[in-house]
Design an enzyme around this catalytic site. Structure first.
Site, PDB file in Angstrom:
ATOM      1  N   SER A 144       0.840  -1.188   0.000  1.00 57.01           N
ATOM      2  CA  SER A 144       0.000   0.000   0.000  1.00 57.01           C
ATOM      3  C   SER A 144       0.883   1.248   0.000  1.00 57.01           C
ATOM      4  CB  SER A 144      -0.965  -0.047   1.190  1.00 57.01           C
ATOM      5  OG  SER A 144      -1.986   0.912   1.051  1.00 57.01           O
ATOM      6  N   GLU A 155      -9.256  -4.758  -4.487  1.00 57.35           N
ATOM      7  CA  GLU A 155      -8.572  -3.937  -3.491  1.00 57.35           C
ATOM      8  C   GLU A 155      -9.544  -3.172  -2.594  1.00 57.35           C
ATOM      9  OE1 GLU A 155      -5.359  -3.680  -2.866  1.00 57.35           O
ATOM     10  OE2 GLU A 155      -4.261  -4.324  -4.651  1.00 57.35           O
ATOM     11  N   HIS A 158      -7.692  -5.633  -0.266  1.00 58.07           N
ATOM     12  CA  HIS A 158      -6.491  -4.940   0.186  1.00 58.07           C
ATOM     13  C   HIS A 158      -5.989  -5.552   1.495  1.00 58.07           C
ATOM     14  CE1 HIS A 158      -3.870  -1.501  -0.272  1.00 58.07           C
ATOM     15  NE2 HIS A 158      -4.142  -1.038   0.939  1.00 58.07           N
TER      16      HIS A 158
END
Length: 502
Positions: A189, A316, A412
């Site tokens: 990330s 995500e 995610h």
């Protein structure tokens, strides 16, 4: 207890409770506390000590308001936040490959003490694993106007902290059995985007030869937008947007002010692109040490000497939706506003509708948003690095499961416990849908093995991309499936359109 000698002084570690061959050391300072005279400045060397430093506990985390499962929270007054942790199976002189982990958290939260980042399993593969804290939020990424008669306060202080940690690794990791000439830097990330920025920064050149970027986020700031954020945060803190005003505000005051600015965007559907998931901080492209955003820099050959392994997850933004981080978009009028706020052409929206004709408006929104911010951006980083002359591997995490009566998506962060081999930790079960089964353990073994091989040899087990494409490793509970590059080109690419920067 084992004692290792660093340039600053001797440190003592203990045996990992999960692997007797691995020694763990926590909370080693790699730079001085970045407060007082050092606030808003580049990192300074850590002070030395005489006696043996007991490194049994993680160091304090950077100023933030987040409280994460299994990890320590920040307490106002904690200042010695620039520390790192080591998991090592080696001894002085062993020259083992090194993996340095940079945590994510939208540049405003997170730490190296999160349980999913435990390095024991990777160390069991023969790596020396290092995780580090760095400045976050305004302390790490806020733009501070220069003050008359003083040195300028650099932008991108969080990135400069990461460079300082890598310099510490270069100078001290041999004492722990690591090879300073075989360093891989990895992140997820905002940590992955930090990795990409480091590859584009002259100040980090030569500190690592391989890089891993999972779910890099499309979130570099311009000098103009960084200055606007400073004005907003200063106003929320009740101080002037000057060096004197900002330094007079405590770290907690700036954390609280940043949260108020973020909340204001969340509450205002008319506030533009920041309304949907207001990440107000990020590396400043054009700021100190980072002349260009990584996507542009890679295409021109920056970082081509670094082997790159890229991964993203299939869905995500499902996690951000699940935890309430992003706005809900359920009607066609709100979807049209979303597309307008991000300047997304109708051709892109139509292409996504064609891929999933039965999808709800909210599902369509999450798919487009996830690709724009993570999936397609990660793929384009891989493509740009290849085009610039680098060796790049691309992978995609698609594993799903039913968790407590509802599906757990390939969202995610779900890939990271598998890559670290921490799937058995109860703190990560929300991410992966409950306790792992045998197929999950097998997937974790394949992913940790790929990271270990990449760090050791540069080859994770599949070929690099070429100018015309190549294979994409698919991470699923099925063993080692492989997809085609062109099968994962989002409608952005199919429509022949550039990826838009939010």
């Amino acid at each position: 207890m084992r004692v290792f000698r660093t340039r600053s002084g001797p440190v003592a570690g203990s045996t990992s409770p999960h692997a007797p061959e691995v020694t763990v050391l926590r909370g080693i300072p790699y730079a001085a506390p970045p407060f007082g005279a050092g606030r808003f400045r580049a990192p300074r060397p850590a002070a030395s000590w005489d006696g043996i430093r007991d490194c049994a506990a993680f160091g304090p985390v950077a100023p933030q308001s987040a409280r994460l499962p299994g990890a320590p929270a920040w307490s106002p007054g904690d200042e010695d936040v620039l520390s790192l942790n080591i998991w090592t199976p080696g001894n002085d002189g062993d020259a083992l490959p090194v993996l340095v982990w940079i945590h994510g958290g939208a540049y405003v939260f997170g730490s190296s003490a999160q349980p999913d980042f435990d390095g024991t399993v990777l160390a069991g593969h023969g790596l020396v694993v290092v995780t580090c804290n760095y400045r976050l939020g305004f302390e790490g990424f806020g733009h501070v106007p220069p003050a008359a008669g003083t040195d300028p306060c650099p932008d991108n202080r969080g990135l400069l902290d990461q460079i300082a940690a890598l310099e510490w690794v270069r100078d001290d990791i041999a004492a722990f059995g690591g090879d300073p000439g075989r360093v891989t830097v990895a992140g997820q990330s905002s940590g992955a985007s930090s990795v990409a920025c480091l590859m584009a920064m002259d100040g980090a050149r030569g500190l690592f030869g391989r890089a891993v970027a999972h779910s890099a986020v499309n979130a570099c700031a311009s000098l103009r937008s960084a200055a606007r954020t400073t004005t907003e945060v200063a106003a929320a803190a009740g101080v002037s947007a000057t060096y004197e005003g900002l330094v007079s505000a405590s770290p907690k005051a700036l954390v609280d002010a940043s949260d108020r600015v973020t909340d204001g965007y969340r509450r205002d559907p008319g506030s533009g692109a920041r309304h949907y998931d207001p990440a107000i901080y990020g590396p400043v492209a054009g700021g100190d040490g980072l002349p260009r955003d990584p996507l542009t820099a890679f295409a021109d050959g920056a970082g081509r000497e670094v082997d790159l392994l890229v991964c993203h997850t299939a869905e995500e933004y499902r996690l951000l939706d699940e935890v309430g981080s992003c706005a809900k978009v359920t009607g066609e009028d709100r979807l049209a506003s979303f597309a307008a706020d991000f300047r997304i052409p109708e051709a892109v929206m139509d292409a996504y509708r064609g891929l999933a004709p039965g999808a709800s408006v909210h599902d369509l929104y999450l798919a487009v948003y996830g690709d724009m911010m993570f999936g397609e951006y990660s793929s384009r980083l891989a493509e740009a690095h290849t085009r610039g002359g680098g060796r790049t591997r691309l992978s995609r995490f698609v594993r799903q499961r039913d968790g407590r009566g509802r599906p757990v998506r390939a969202w995610h962060c779900a890939d990271i416990p598998f890559a670290f081999g921490t799937v058995d930790d109860a703190n990560v079960h929300f991410l992966i849908g409950g306790p792992p089964g045998p197929a999950d353990h097998a997937l974790a073994a394949r992913m940790t093995g790929a990271w270990a091989e990449f760090a050791a040899t540069g080859d994770p087990g599949w070929p690099p991309l070429t100018a015309t494409g190549g294979p994409v490793r698919i991470w699923d509970t099925l063993p080692n499936p492989v997809g085609r590059w062109d099968a994962f080109r989002a409608p952005w690419r199919a429509a022949g359109l550039p990826l838009l920067t939010p």
